[in-house]
Motif scaffolding. Structure first.
Motif, short mmCIF file in Angstrom:
data_model
loop_
_atom_site.label_atom_id
_atom_site.label_comp_id
_atom_site.label_asym_id
_atom_site.label_seq_id
_atom_site.Cartn_x
_atom_site.Cartn_y
_atom_site.Cartn_z
N THR A 141 27.75 -41.14 -35.15
CA THR A 141 27.11 -41.52 -36.05
C THR A 141 25.55 -41.05 -35.45
O THR A 141 25.00 -40.44 -36.06
CB THR A 141 27.67 -43.57 -36.57
OG1 THR A 141 28.63 -43.21 -36.74
CG2 THR A 141 26.27 -43.53 -37.25
N LEU A 199 22.43 -30.43 -35.27
CA LEU A 199 23.01 -29.66 -36.52
C LEU A 199 24.11 -29.35 -35.49
O LEU A 199 25.47 -29.08 -35.84
CB LEU A 199 22.37 -29.20 -37.91
CG LEU A 199 21.63 -29.94 -38.81
CD1 LEU A 199 20.93 -28.60 -39.62
CD2 LEU A 199 22.16 -30.75 -39.35
N LEU A 242 26.93 -30.45 -34.32
CA LEU A 242 27.65 -31.77 -35.54
C LEU A 242 28.50 -31.12 -36.29
O LEU A 242 29.87 -31.33 -36.59
CB LEU A 242 26.86 -31.90 -37.06
CG LEU A 242 25.85 -33.13 -36.27
CD1 LEU A 242 25.07 -33.32 -37.65
CD2 LEU A 242 26.16 -34.07 -35.97
N TRP A 250 24.56 -37.74 -35.96
CA TRP A 250 23.66 -37.54 -37.58
C TRP A 250 22.67 -38.55 -37.76
O TRP A 250 22.24 -38.02 -38.35
CB TRP A 250 25.15 -38.19 -38.36
CG TRP A 250 26.01 -37.42 -38.51
CD1 TRP A 250 27.86 -37.62 -37.86
CD2 TRP A 250 26.36 -36.37 -39.70
NE1 TRP A 250 28.58 -36.30 -38.97
CE2 TRP A 250 27.14 -35.40 -39.32
CE3 TRP A 250 25.50 -36.00 -40.50
CZ2 TRP A 250 28.46 -34.78 -40.25
CZ3 TRP A 250 25.45 -34.85 -41.95
CH2 TRP A 250 26.70 -34.31 -41.05
#
Length: 397
Positions: free
Chosen positions: A167, A92, A95, A170
């Motif tokens: 992407t 995480l 990101l 993610w």
């Protein structure tokens, strides 16, 4: 043994949760292995800098293997959950910002988590499966770790452009969070077998390292780990002079890992049933040496596929076999003992990769060096036959 905690459903659920988290650690580790150049362009850094996103994992593993093993031996469930949560947190963090700094921060956090997860492969089976199912559990858990590598390679084959890298991150983060949640729920709902506590005057490290079989397995792990890591790192560069393109080399390595996943899930179970652990280790090392000699003398696309696939099929199952022996030997210090095995393997990977890297412009010499390293370990694997027989006799009621 008694069960502790509530028991609901199949205890294999805990193994499934662990397998997902094990795969997640490898996915984060190798996210950029197939898109190094693209990632370097997007984040404005060198390809070497992108390489460090993966290299921090084995470097920190060597440092943290023993401390994390000690944590697992004392607080197994909490330590494993911490590893799962830190893996998800690391994914995480990448990101938060679209820059190299956040990538590196996330990789460091996830690399701290990796030994907490991988060291637990013997502990999770010892605590949640009866003795008859533990070889299968270790094989499944180890195969899932290699499966995470396959997922990483597949994602890098799908998300190949600079614009698609976010992407990919993610998707990875979603997988890691889901894996952590599944493991946490599984561990909360499943009862576990009690593990004999350490005597007050004995530390887990002392218990593990004082065992001659564990020391021999640690020494042996250096060689197959070293060859596999070096081959995975430099196969493309070593085969390029023979006309093997980068794309073809990537496919060869992907097939290599897929073969390793299948081999790790099947071969160790059959080997343990037939009591042929030492023989399999000898065969895998000898076959790896022969495959490296073939690549040295006749490099090419066909020989690359045949030789490197054979290495994956026979060499990677050596890890679950060794770990299953560790689980049988050190129930009270299995986390630390597994940590010693992983540490030795990662150290071997670093050393052999450095040596082969120095020879990257001389493929003949590089492949022959890997062959010699595999051959050196054959006598040690053969010498395990008697200690394994004694261990089997002690395990029988």
């Amino acid at each position: 043994m008694r069960m502790t905690g509530p028991v609901t459903g199949s205890r294999w659920t805990a193994i499934v949760g662990y397998s997902l988290v094990g795969a997640a650690t490898q996915l984060v580790w190798l996210n950029f292995a197939g898109v190094t150049t693209v990632a370097a362009d997007r984040y404005g850094v060198s390809e070497s800098a992108i390489g460090w996103l993966a290299q921090v994992f084995p470097l920190l593993y060597v440092v943290l293997a023993i401390p994390c093993g000690l944590i697992l031996d004392r607080w197994f469930r909490a330590g494993l959950i911490a590893g799962a949560v830190l893996t998800a947190l690391g994914a995480l963090l990448r990101l938060v910002g679209d820059d190299f700094g956040w990538l590196l921060a996330g990789q460091i956090v996830a690399s701290i988590a990796q030994p907490l997860v991988l060291n637990a492969v013997t502990g999770i089976t010892g605590r949640y499966l009866p003795a008859r199912d533990r070889p299968t559990g270790i094989a499944v858990g180890t195969a899932s770790i290699f499966a995470g590598m396959v997922i990483a390679f597949l994602l890098s084959a799908v998300f190949t452009t600079s614009e698609s890298l976010p992407t990919m991150l993610w998707v990875t983060a979603g997988f890691c969070v889901l894996a952590a949640l599944v493991l946490i729920i599984a561990l909360r709902n499943q009862g576990s077998f009690e593990v004999p506590p350490l005597r007050p005057d004995r530390s887990a490290l002392k218990v593990a390292w004082s065992d001659s079989l564990i020391r021999r397995l640690c020494f042996l792990a250096i060689f197959p780990f070293g060859v596999f890591v070096a081959m995975s790192t430099f196969a493309q560069a070593l085969l390029e002079p023979a006309g093997v393109s980068g794309g073809t080399a990537s496919v060869i390595l992907l097939v290599n890992v897929i073969a390793g996943v299948l081999g790790s899930a099947i071969i160790p179970i059959l080997v343990v049933r037939r009591r042929a652990e030492s023989s399999l280790l000898v065969v895998s090392l000898a076959s790896t040496a022969a495959a490296c000699v073939l690549l040295a003398l006749a490099p090419g696309v066909v020989t690359g596929f045949v030789a490197i696939t054979l290495i994956g099929l026979l060499l990677l199952p050596a890890l679950p076999i060794v770990l299953e022996l560790v689980e049988r030997r050190t129930g009270e210090a299995d986390g630390t003992a597994a940590g010693l095995i992983w540490m030795a393997g990662n150290l071997g990977g670093l050393v052999v990769a450095v040596v082969v890297g120095l020879l990257v412009d001389h493929p003949l010499a590089a492949f022959l060096v890997m062959a010699v390293i595999a051959v050196i370990a054959v006598p040690g694997a053969r010498a395990l036959r008697q200690p394994i027989a004694e261990l089997r006799a002690q395990s029988q009621p």
